[in-house]
Design a protein around this motif. Sequence first.
Motif, short mmCIF file in Angstrom:
data_model
loop_
_atom_site.label_atom_id
_atom_site.label_comp_id
_atom_site.label_asym_id
_atom_site.label_seq_id
_atom_site.Cartn_x
_atom_site.Cartn_y
_atom_site.Cartn_z
N ARG A 122 0.51 -1.12 0.07
CA ARG A 122 -0.20 0.12 -0.10
C ARG A 122 0.74 1.24 0.51
NH1 ARG A 122 -2.64 2.20 5.05
NH2 ARG A 122 -4.59 3.93 4.33
N MET A 126 0.25 4.35 -2.60
CA MET A 126 0.51 5.60 -1.89
C MET A 126 1.09 6.42 -2.95
SD MET A 126 -1.43 6.30 1.73
CE MET A 126 -0.82 4.56 2.25
N ARG A 153 -0.05 5.03 6.68
CA ARG A 153 -0.27 7.24 6.48
C ARG A 153 1.02 8.32 6.68
NH1 ARG A 153 -6.79 7.97 5.62
NH2 ARG A 153 -6.42 6.48 7.19
N PHE A 173 -2.09 15.07 5.59
CA PHE A 173 -3.61 14.71 4.81
C PHE A 173 -5.06 14.86 4.35
CE2 PHE A 173 -1.71 11.80 8.26
CZ PHE A 173 -2.43 10.44 8.64
N LEU A 177 -3.49 13.10 1.96
CA LEU A 177 -4.02 11.17 2.44
C LEU A 177 -5.07 10.83 2.43
CD1 LEU A 177 -0.67 10.92 4.22
CD2 LEU A 177 -0.77 9.92 1.92
N LYS A 178 -6.35 11.96 3.17
CA LYS A 178 -6.88 11.53 3.71
C LYS A 178 -7.76 10.98 2.63
CE LYS A 178 -8.98 15.02 6.29
NZ LYS A 178 -9.96 16.75 6.11
N LYS A 179 -9.05 9.94 2.92
CA LYS A 179 -9.93 8.86 2.16
C LYS A 179 -11.49 10.29 0.90
CE LYS A 179 -14.07 6.17 1.89
NZ LYS A 179 -15.21 5.70 2.81
N ARG A 181 -8.69 11.29 -1.22
CA ARG A 181 -7.74 12.24 -2.07
C ARG A 181 -6.89 11.50 -2.60
NH1 ARG A 181 -11.21 15.54 0.23
NH2 ARG A 181 -9.88 17.35 1.64
N TRP A 184 -5.00 8.47 -1.50
CA TRP A 184 -5.87 7.45 -0.46
C TRP A 184 -5.65 6.40 -1.10
CZ3 TRP A 184 -10.44 5.84 -0.89
CH2 TRP A 184 -11.57 4.66 0.42
N PRO A 186 -7.63 2.69 -0.09
CA PRO A 186 -7.33 1.57 1.27
C PRO A 186 -7.34 0.82 1.79
CG PRO A 186 -9.34 1.17 -1.51
CD PRO A 186 -8.00 2.64 -1.49
N LYS A 187 -7.93 0.33 2.59
CA LYS A 187 -6.81 -0.41 3.42
C LYS A 187 -7.43 -1.92 3.22
CE LYS A 187 -5.21 0.25 8.34
NZ LYS A 187 -5.03 1.00 9.01
#
Length: 305
Positions: A122, A126, A153, A173, A177-179, A181, A184, A186-187
């Motif tokens: 991940r 990123m 993150r 973030f 890095l925020k959901k 963006r 970003w 997903p985990k």
Amino acid sequence: MNSLVAAAKAKGDAADPAPGASFADLHLHSLFSDGTFTPEELAGRGGQAGLAALSLTDHDTVEGCGRMAQACEALGIEFVVGTELTAEFEDKEVHLLGYFFDPHNGPLLAEIRKFQVVRKSRIHEMVARLNKINIPLRAETVFAVANCRSPGRPHVARALVQEGLCPSMEEAFDRFLKKGRRAWVPKCKISALDAIALIHQAGGLAVMAHPGLNHCDDIIPILAGQGLDGIECFHTKHSAKMSNHYLSIASRLNLLVTGGSDCHGYSKGKPLIGGVKLPGIYWQKLKAAHQNRAGRCALILGVSS
Ligand code: AMP
Ligand code: FE
Ligand code: FE
Ligand code: ZN
């Protein structure tokens, strides 16, 4: 103590704790995941904050628990092994805290190792997304900043700041890095039911972390029916009103109550550890529940404890 008083005390709003009262912080991250304190620093700061019990709940690792246990023992602080797993149930993200499990349990270690591998890929993803928008960060820089098996993150954010590519972690973030963006990703999440079963088979208790942050009240009763042992009513980002809300849910569903600061190091110039204090009565109930469970398992297996 009624729940309102407990909530006020847990947020540090009450004037003075009762003499002899003991408090716990059961949600802490160290530099073995995305925290910035060593286990020894956490134990030392917990001691300075007058805490009687601590847990280390690093994301997807238990590596720091041995050092933290030793540091706590030297300071006369009770320590409980912990971890925080990112899970999902019906498309909702929930974080599950495991406590009291065997840190050498094979299936649990195998599962968290899988998550550590996915965390690494991940980071590459990123970084690739950042590079695509002309932010020249290198994955090696992130791994050097992280220097642990659970990169995430926050390490990308710290690397961006270190390399002068962003002025602050908050901005990293907010911008990337925020959901939702651009960078970003997903985990990878474990199913909440599998996570509960995994923690149980390792001899632990499973607790839903910071329910107030995940907007998942509707699934608490479902997970409670599937073995969830408790909910984290006290958390840095829970208001006293929220804490009382979750205390009443815990009481209605007969769930254990936990709490912790979710300290990752300094936040706005202050170390969060000690900012949320779980009243000792809840810590004692958690311990008793674990001891009862362990006792029952020993009886079933015919083991004398
Ligand atoms: P990850 O596990 O890689 O998705 O990263 C989640 C971690 O990032 C959380 O445990 C927090 O430590 C941190 N985090 C999440 N949102 C923010 C934010 N807006 N600002 C700073 N740190 C954050
Ligand atoms: Fe974190
Ligand atoms: Fe969390
Ligand atoms: Zn956490």
